[in-house]
Design a protein around this motif. Structure first.
Motif, PDB file in Angstrom:
ATOM      1  N   HIS A  48     -15.308  -5.737 -29.623  1.00  0.00           N
ATOM      2  CA  HIS A  48     -16.263  -5.586 -28.525  1.00  0.00           C
ATOM      3  C   HIS A  48     -16.868  -4.185 -28.599  1.00  0.00           C
ATOM      4  N   ARG A  49     -18.189  -4.140 -28.605  1.00  0.00           N
ATOM      5  CA  ARG A  49     -18.891  -2.862 -28.714  1.00  0.00           C
ATOM      6  C   ARG A  49     -19.958  -2.774 -27.626  1.00  0.00           C
ATOM      7  N   LEU A  50     -19.973  -1.647 -26.925  1.00  0.00           N
ATOM      8  CA  LEU A  50     -21.018  -1.367 -25.938  1.00  0.00           C
ATOM      9  C   LEU A  50     -21.758  -0.115 -26.386  1.00  0.00           C
ATOM     10  N   SER A  51     -23.066  -0.225 -26.534  1.00  0.00           N
ATOM     11  CA  SER A  51     -23.862   0.898 -27.033  1.00  0.00           C
ATOM     12  C   SER A  51     -25.137   1.048 -26.219  1.00  0.00           C
ATOM     13  N   ARG A  52     -25.706   2.239 -26.271  1.00  0.00           N
ATOM     14  CA  ARG A  52     -26.936   2.530 -25.532  1.00  0.00           C
ATOM     15  C   ARG A  52     -28.140   2.485 -26.480  1.00  0.00           C
ATOM     16  N   ASP A  53     -29.243   1.939 -25.992  1.00  0.00           N
ATOM     17  CA  ASP A  53     -30.510   1.936 -26.717  1.00  0.00           C
ATOM     18  C   ASP A  53     -31.589   2.402 -25.755  1.00  0.00           C
ATOM     19  N   GLY A  54     -31.810   3.714 -25.710  1.00  0.00           N
ATOM     20  CA  GLY A  54     -32.722   4.267 -24.723  1.00  0.00           C
ATOM     21  C   GLY A  54     -32.161   4.096 -23.326  1.00  0.00           C
ATOM     22  N   LYS A  55     -32.912   3.446 -22.435  1.00  0.00           N
ATOM     23  CA  LYS A  55     -32.448   3.189 -21.082  1.00  0.00           C
ATOM     24  C   LYS A  55     -31.689   1.872 -20.981  1.00  0.00           C
ATOM     25  N   GLN A  56     -31.627   1.133 -22.076  1.00  0.00           N
ATOM     26  CA  GLN A  56     -30.979  -0.165 -22.065  1.00  0.00           C
ATOM     27  C   GLN A  56     -29.596  -0.084 -22.709  1.00  0.00           C
ATOM     28  N   TRP A  57     -28.797  -1.112 -22.434  1.00  0.00           N
ATOM     29  CA  TRP A  57     -27.460  -1.200 -22.998  1.00  0.00           C
ATOM     30  C   TRP A  57     -27.326  -2.496 -23.781  1.00  0.00           C
ATOM     31  N   ILE A  58     -26.487  -2.467 -24.817  1.00  0.00           N
ATOM     32  CA  ILE A  58     -26.246  -3.640 -25.647  1.00  0.00           C
ATOM     33  C   ILE A  58     -24.733  -3.885 -25.699  1.00  0.00           C
ATOM     34  N   SER A  59     -24.333  -5.082 -25.333  1.00  0.00           N
ATOM     35  CA  SER A  59     -22.928  -5.489 -25.412  1.00  0.00           C
ATOM     36  C   SER A  59     -22.803  -6.546 -26.497  1.00  0.00           C
ATOM     37  N   GLU A  60     -21.910  -6.300 -27.458  1.00  0.00           N
ATOM     38  CA  GLU A  60     -21.715  -7.222 -28.572  1.00  0.00           C
ATOM     39  C   GLU A  60     -20.233  -7.571 -28.678  1.00  0.00           C
ATOM     40  N   MET A  61     -19.945  -8.867 -28.825  1.00  0.00           N
ATOM     41  CA  MET A  61     -18.572  -9.316 -28.962  1.00  0.00           C
ATOM     42  C   MET A  61     -18.493 -10.376 -30.049  1.00  0.00           C
ATOM     43  N   SER A  62     -17.453 -10.315 -30.861  1.00  0.00           N
ATOM     44  CA  SER A  62     -17.271 -11.307 -31.917  1.00  0.00           C
ATOM     45  C   SER A  62     -15.804 -11.686 -32.005  1.00  0.00           C
ATOM     46  N   ALA A  63     -15.559 -12.941 -32.413  1.00  0.00           N
ATOM     47  CA  ALA A  63     -14.198 -13.456 -32.521  1.00  0.00           C
ATOM     48  C   ALA A  63     -14.085 -14.326 -33.753  1.00  0.00           C
ATOM     49  N   ASP A  64     -12.870 -14.357 -34.319  1.00  0.00           N
ATOM     50  CA  ASP A  64     -12.595 -15.187 -35.487  1.00  0.00           C
ATOM     51  C   ASP A  64     -11.226 -15.825 -35.283  1.00  0.00           C
ATOM     52  N   ILE A  65     -11.225 -17.143 -35.019  1.00  0.00           N
ATOM     53  CA  ILE A  65      -9.977 -17.854 -34.785  1.00  0.00           C
ATOM     54  C   ILE A  65      -9.861 -18.957 -35.826  1.00  0.00           C
ATOM     55  N   GLY A  66      -9.398 -18.617 -37.004  1.00  0.00           N
ATOM     56  CA  GLY A  66      -9.233 -19.613 -38.061  1.00  0.00           C
ATOM     57  C   GLY A  66     -10.565 -20.255 -38.429  1.00  0.00           C
TER      58      GLY A  66
END
Length: 218
Positions: A48-66
């Motif tokens: 899970h990664r939360l990052s800033r892009d100017g005044k906006q925010w980006i939340s990214e999540m990834s999963a790998d279950i088999g």
């Protein structure tokens, strides 16, 4: 399409899961990795990664279950209230995949579930509602969902990255009374999960634990 056990599919969607209060905290960037334990399946990793892009925010999540993989990405604004701008996700189950997308018009009334996770953690830290607390959001297909939650007593968690005070929240969906999730949020970093447990029919089916953490500048 070949079928998977319902618990695996439902868990993946729940994990890749929400307006604000006057006490809402400003987000801050982070990179987190989790160990996912699912009953009957090998351990897996969620990022899970939360990052800033100017005044906006980006939340990214990834999963790998088999044989199941999934990822989500949300773009939002965070002031006194949170406003979703764009959401995209993709899933692959045994080689078969599907993608979803919600634009700012679809998200004008309610947040997507990635943004909702940020919002839920801010609400919990502010403790700004009386039980039962309710939160509405849009799932990956744009369908309106409702969760009811209550804030539990805070405690301290000893995790691989260190010891953390945790804001604990128990959440459930009214139409799925047999399912409950207990979130442990970082009280000062909106959206940062320290741990999570998923219970169904009174039994713990899965557990999520923070194993690595890198905090960015505020």
């Amino acid at each position: 399409m070949p079928s998977l056990p319902r618990r695996c599919t439902a868990l993946l969607l729940l994990l890749l899961l929400a307006t604000g209060s006057a006490l809402a905290m400003e987000p801050s960037p982070f990179d987190a990795r989790y160990r996912l334990e699912v009953k009957g399946w090998p351990n897996a990793t969620i990022e899970h990664r939360l990052s800033r892009d100017g005044k906006q925010w980006i939340s990214e999540m990834s999963a790998d279950i088999g044989v199941a993989r999934g990822s989500e990405r949300s773009r939002f604004l965070a002031g006194q209230a949170i406003r979703s701008l764009h959401y995209a996700s993709g899933y692959t189950l045994m080689g078969f995949g599907k993608e979803y997308e919600l634009d700012h018009e679809a998200l004008a009334r309610l947040p997507d579930r990635q943004t909702a996770l940020i919002d839920l953690s801010r609400r919990a830290a502010a403790a700004d509602c009386a039980h039962p607390c309710r939160l509405r959001y849009l799932d990956h297909r744009g369908r309106e969902k409702l969760i009811e939650y209550r804030v539990l007593l805070r405690d301290t968690l000893s995790l691989p990255p260190g010891n953390f005070e945790a804001v604990r929240v128990e959440a459930s969906e009214p139409d799925e009374p047999g399912r409950k999730m207990t979130f442990s949020f970082h009280p000062g970093v909106p959206g940062l999960l320290l741990a999570m447990e998923y219970h169904r029919d009174g039994k713990r089916r899965s557990r999520l634990t923070l194993i690595e953490l890198a905090l960015g500048p505020r």
